[in-house]
Design a protein around this motif. Structure first.
Motif, PDB file in Angstrom:
ATOM      1  N   ASN A   1     -34.706   0.720 -49.615  1.00 19.80           N
ATOM      2  CA  ASN A   1     -34.680  -0.105 -48.419  1.00 19.80           C
ATOM      3  C   ASN A   1     -35.391  -1.426 -48.714  1.00 19.80           C
ATOM      4  O   ASN A   1     -36.449  -1.441 -49.323  1.00 19.80           O
ATOM      5  CB  ASN A   1     -35.398   0.621 -47.277  1.00 19.80           C
ATOM      6  CG  ASN A   1     -35.150   0.004 -45.935  1.00 19.80           C
ATOM      7  OD1 ASN A   1     -34.020  -0.302 -45.596  1.00 19.80           O
ATOM      8  ND2 ASN A   1     -36.202  -0.182 -45.166  1.00 19.80           N
TER       9      ASN A   1
ATOM     10  N   GLU B   1     -25.687  -1.549 -46.532  1.00 14.46           N
ATOM     11  CA  GLU B   1     -25.527  -2.846 -45.868  1.00 14.46           C
ATOM     12  C   GLU B   1     -25.244  -3.951 -46.884  1.00 14.46           C
ATOM     13  O   GLU B   1     -24.390  -4.805 -46.650  1.00 14.46           O
ATOM     14  CB  GLU B   1     -26.772  -3.173 -45.030  1.00 14.46           C
ATOM     15  CG  GLU B   1     -26.865  -2.286 -43.795  1.00 14.46           C
ATOM     16  CD  GLU B   1     -28.188  -2.356 -43.081  1.00 14.46           C
ATOM     17  OE1 GLU B   1     -28.165  -2.374 -41.843  1.00 14.46           O
ATOM     18  OE2 GLU B   1     -29.253  -2.381 -43.751  1.00 14.46           O
TER      19      GLU B   1
ATOM     20  N   ASP C   1     -31.884 -10.813 -40.905  1.00 15.48           N
ATOM     21  CA  ASP C   1     -31.253 -10.217 -39.726  1.00 15.48           C
ATOM     22  C   ASP C   1     -29.735 -10.117 -39.890  1.00 15.48           C
ATOM     23  O   ASP C   1     -29.119  -9.175 -39.406  1.00 15.48           O
ATOM     24  CB  ASP C   1     -31.592 -11.022 -38.466  1.00 15.48           C
ATOM     25  CG  ASP C   1     -33.057 -10.899 -38.070  1.00 15.48           C
ATOM     26  OD1 ASP C   1     -33.727  -9.952 -38.541  1.00 15.48           O
ATOM     27  OD2 ASP C   1     -33.528 -11.758 -37.303  1.00 15.48           O
TER      28      ASP C   1
ATOM     29  N   GLY D   1     -34.807  -2.967 -41.867  1.00 11.13           N
ATOM     30  CA  GLY D   1     -34.678  -2.896 -43.315  1.00 11.13           C
ATOM     31  C   GLY D   1     -33.222  -3.057 -43.706  1.00 11.13           C
ATOM     32  O   GLY D   1     -32.328  -2.874 -42.888  1.00 11.13           O
ATOM     33  N   ILE D   2     -33.004  -3.435 -44.940  1.00 10.92           N
ATOM     34  CA  ILE D   2     -31.635  -3.589 -45.437  1.00 10.92           C
ATOM     35  C   ILE D   2     -31.378  -2.485 -46.449  1.00 10.92           C
ATOM     36  O   ILE D   2     -32.074  -2.375 -47.463  1.00 10.92           O
ATOM     37  CB  ILE D   2     -31.431  -4.967 -46.087  1.00 10.92           C
ATOM     38  CG1 ILE D   2     -31.739  -6.077 -45.071  1.00 10.92           C
ATOM     39  CG2 ILE D   2     -30.011  -5.100 -46.620  1.00 10.92           C
ATOM     40  CD1 ILE D   2     -31.772  -7.462 -45.667  1.00 10.92           C
ATOM     41  N   SER D   3     -30.392  -1.663 -46.170  1.00 11.48           N
ATOM     42  CA  SER D   3     -30.060  -0.535 -47.045  1.00 11.48           C
ATOM     43  C   SER D   3     -29.028  -0.948 -48.095  1.00 11.48           C
ATOM     44  O   SER D   3     -28.391  -2.004 -47.991  1.00 11.48           O
ATOM     45  CB  SER D   3     -29.479   0.612 -46.219  1.00 11.48           C
ATOM     46  OG  SER D   3     -28.218   0.226 -45.689  1.00 11.48           O
TER      47      SER D   3
ATOM     48  N   HIS E   1     -29.880  -3.203 -37.496  1.00 13.01           N
ATOM     49  CA  HIS E   1     -31.116  -3.671 -36.841  1.00 13.01           C
ATOM     50  C   HIS E   1     -32.269  -2.666 -36.980  1.00 13.01           C
ATOM     51  O   HIS E   1     -33.070  -2.515 -36.066  1.00 13.01           O
ATOM     52  CB  HIS E   1     -30.870  -4.016 -35.373  1.00 13.01           C
ATOM     53  CG  HIS E   1     -29.732  -4.946 -35.180  1.00 13.01           C
ATOM     54  ND1 HIS E   1     -29.794  -6.282 -35.502  1.00 13.01           N
ATOM     55  CD2 HIS E   1     -28.477  -4.730 -34.721  1.00 13.01           C
ATOM     56  CE1 HIS E   1     -28.625  -6.849 -35.238  1.00 13.01           C
ATOM     57  NE2 HIS E   1     -27.809  -5.937 -34.773  1.00 13.01           N
ATOM     58  N   SER E   2     -32.342  -2.042 -38.142  1.00 16.94           N
ATOM     59  CA  SER E   2     -33.384  -1.046 -38.395  1.00 16.94           C
ATOM     60  C   SER E   2     -34.689  -1.672 -38.889  1.00 16.94           C
ATOM     61  O   SER E   2     -35.693  -0.990 -38.991  1.00 16.94           O
ATOM     62  CB  SER E   2     -32.894  -0.033 -39.428  1.00 16.94           C
ATOM     63  OG  SER E   2     -32.710  -0.695 -40.680  1.00 16.94           O
TER      64      SER E   2
ATOM     65  N   ASP F   1     -29.168  -7.097 -42.049  1.00 16.10           N
ATOM     66  CA  ASP F   1     -29.664  -5.871 -41.407  1.00 16.10           C
ATOM     67  C   ASP F   1     -28.709  -5.493 -40.267  1.00 16.10           C
ATOM     68  O   ASP F   1     -29.013  -5.644 -39.096  1.00 16.10           O
ATOM     69  CB  ASP F   1     -31.084  -6.087 -40.886  1.00 16.10           C
ATOM     70  CG  ASP F   1     -31.689  -4.840 -40.264  1.00 16.10           C
ATOM     71  OD1 ASP F   1     -31.150  -3.737 -40.490  1.00 16.10           O
ATOM     72  OD2 ASP F   1     -32.702  -4.981 -39.551  1.00 16.10           O
TER      73      ASP F   1
ATOM     74  N   SER G   1     -37.380  -4.368 -47.211  1.00 21.18           N
ATOM     75  CA  SER G   1     -38.169  -4.622 -46.006  1.00 21.18           C
ATOM     76  C   SER G   1     -38.550  -6.089 -45.918  1.00 21.18           C
ATOM     77  O   SER G   1     -38.526  -6.809 -46.918  1.00 21.18           O
ATOM     78  CB  SER G   1     -39.447  -3.792 -46.020  1.00 21.18           C
ATOM     79  OG  SER G   1     -39.148  -2.423 -46.171  1.00 21.18           O
ATOM     80  N   ARG G   2     -38.943  -6.481 -44.724  1.00 24.44           N
ATOM     81  CA  ARG G   2     -39.409  -7.875 -44.528  1.00 24.44           C
ATOM     82  C   ARG G   2     -40.664  -8.119 -45.301  1.00 24.44           C
ATOM     83  O   ARG G   2     -41.505  -7.395 -45.509  1.00 24.44           O
ATOM     84  CB  ARG G   2     -39.689  -8.136 -43.048  1.00 24.44           C
ATOM     85  CG  ARG G   2     -38.423  -8.259 -42.281  1.00 24.44           C
ATOM     86  CD  ARG G   2     -38.743  -8.693 -40.851  1.00 24.44           C
ATOM     87  NE  ARG G   2     -37.564  -8.556 -40.056  1.00 24.44           N
ATOM     88  CZ  ARG G   2     -36.751  -9.570 -39.742  1.00 24.44           C
ATOM     89  NH1 ARG G   2     -37.041 -10.775 -40.093  1.00 24.44           N
ATOM     90  NH2 ARG G   2     -35.678  -9.352 -39.047  1.00 24.44           N
TER      91      ARG G   2
END
Length: 66
Positions: A63, A35, A21, A30-32, A27-28, A24, A65-66
């Protein structure tokens, strides 16, 4: 389910979720690359940041993702 049975796993999961978090920014969910680069800017070269991101972006979709 397993984390409910083992409090140590639940605590580790909570730490990973908080770290995710934190990165991120938008707050999408995903982490780009952008970021990640924002956090590493000035500490690593652009090439090193790209290499780091590519290592983390396992499926190569741009991206994390979790």
């Amino acid at each position: 389910m397993i984390s409910a049975l083992n409090p140590k796993i639940a605590l580790k999961t909570e730490h990973y979720e908080k770290a995710f978090d934190y990165f991120d920014i938008d707050h999408s969910g995903g982490i780009s690359y952008e970021e990640v680069a924002k956090f590493l800017e000035g500490q690593e070269s652009q090439e090193a940041i790209k290499d780091i991101f590519c290592e983390i972006d396992i499926n190569g979709d741009g991206n994390i993702s979790r």
